[in-house]
Design an enzyme around this catalytic site. Structure first.
Site, PDB file in Angstrom:
ATOM      1  N   TYR A 179      34.897  61.831  73.351  1.00  0.00           N
ATOM      2  CA  TYR A 179      34.162  61.884  72.247  1.00  0.00           C
ATOM      3  C   TYR A 179      32.607  61.719  72.348  1.00  0.00           C
ATOM      4  O   TYR A 179      31.860  62.418  71.670  1.00  0.00           O
ATOM      5  CB  TYR A 179      34.669  60.529  71.445  1.00  0.00           C
ATOM      6  CG  TYR A 179      34.292  60.396  70.199  1.00  0.00           C
ATOM      7  CD1 TYR A 179      34.683  60.931  69.069  1.00  0.00           C
ATOM      8  CD2 TYR A 179      33.057  59.465  69.637  1.00  0.00           C
ATOM      9  CE1 TYR A 179      34.508  60.980  67.639  1.00  0.00           C
ATOM     10  CE2 TYR A 179      32.595  59.017  68.788  1.00  0.00           C
ATOM     11  CZ  TYR A 179      33.188  59.786  67.586  1.00  0.00           C
ATOM     12  OH  TYR A 179      32.770  59.620  66.183  1.00  0.00           O
ATOM     13  N   SER A 226      26.988  61.542  66.208  1.00  0.00           N
ATOM     14  CA  SER A 226      27.352  60.098  66.098  1.00  0.00           C
ATOM     15  C   SER A 226      26.320  59.230  66.547  1.00  0.00           C
ATOM     16  O   SER A 226      25.527  59.545  67.625  1.00  0.00           O
ATOM     17  CB  SER A 226      28.715  59.929  66.941  1.00  0.00           C
ATOM     18  OG  SER A 226      29.096  58.398  66.866  1.00  0.00           O
TER      19      SER A 226
END
Length: 274
Positions: free
Chosen positions: A157, A144
């Site tokens: 995350y 990401s």
């Protein structure tokens, strides 16, 4: 430098392939002539999407945290399509947007298990056979933009995504001599169903996943280590890297280990001579 990688005739295995980025990558690979196995924990979505792709696609139900399920998936794919030489470790779950100290332990454990350990499980399942076959191959691990820059309330995350970036760079160094490429995909906001994994609405207002699929195909062909999708984050990444490099200016200069090394020197852990 590896020559341009031919996708046609290869077998690809894509996790998180039932929707979003994973499905878009699977579709893009199928257009290039690959046989594609779409793997997802959501079996219903898989059946619909693989049917649309025709005989060169198959559905595989898979929880990426289950190593026995990985072994069964490999057996099923190889029985139908032959050895896998393109691996897309895309499965993941979304953040819960809690501060790190308030993040429930179960969700932290789950996000690491799915993203980081799930990526390792894919590598462990398929890469040894790629090495042995000697026909080259390619691995794409989806991280990401949160694997390159840090933001508040994305603690678990971000930790998992940074870890996938590091894992991918290590894997690249290990596999490059054998003609197996490695890329790490670091997308910004893409329109996906990722939020459903934490009870939030699907992510909207982002990039069309189809564009990401095309970028990944190009990255595989050209053996790009980092595949990024959103140019507006370039300055944030550059600022972070500049701060890391600037930290070297704070090292005292009266110790031999403080002297600048060659720009091409590889990092090695110090050896314990005790």
């Amino acid at each position: 430098m590896r020559a341009s990688f031919a996708i046609e005739g290869r077998t690809a295995f894509v996790t998180g392939g039932g929707s979003g980025i994973g499905l878009a990558i699977g579709r893009a690979l199928a257009r290039e002539g690959a046989r594609v196995a779409l793997a997802d924990i959501d079996g219903g979505a898989l059946e619909r999407e693989t049917a649309a792709l025709g005989d060169a696609a198959m559905a595989v139900a898979l929880d990426v945290t289950d190593r026995d399920a990985w072994a069964r998936a490999r057996q099923a794919v190889e029985a139908r399509f032959g050895p896998v030489s393109i691996l897309i470790n895309n499965a993941g779950i979304g953040p819960d947007l809690n501060p790190l100290d308030a993040m429930p332990e179960a969700h932290f454990d789950r996000i690491v298990a799915v993203k980081l350990t799930g990526t390792y499980n894919g590598v462990r399942c398929f890469v040894p056979a790629m090495r042995e076959a000697g026909r080259g191959g390619h691995v794409v691990n989806t991280a990401s933009m949160a694997g390159l820059i840090a933001s508040a309330k994305l603690g678990g995350y971000t930790a998992s995504k940074f870890a996938v970036v590091g894992l991918s760079e290590v894997l690249r160094a290990e596999l490059e001599p054998e003609g197996i490429g490695v890329s790490v995909l670091c997308p910004g906001l893409v329109t996906t169903n990722l939020g459903r994994s934490t009870g939030r609405a699907p992510r909207a207002g982002g990039m069309d996943p189809a564009m990401v699929g095309d970028m990944v195909v190009r990255g595989i062909r050209e053996n790009r280590l980092h595949i990024v999708t959103h140019g507006q984050h370039r300055g944030l990444v550059a600022d972070r890297m500049a701060r890391v490099v600037a930290a070297f200016d704070d090292i005292p200069t009266d110790h031999p280990d403080s002297r600048p090394a060659s720009d091409t020197q590889k990092y090695e852990e110090p050896k314990n001579d005790a």
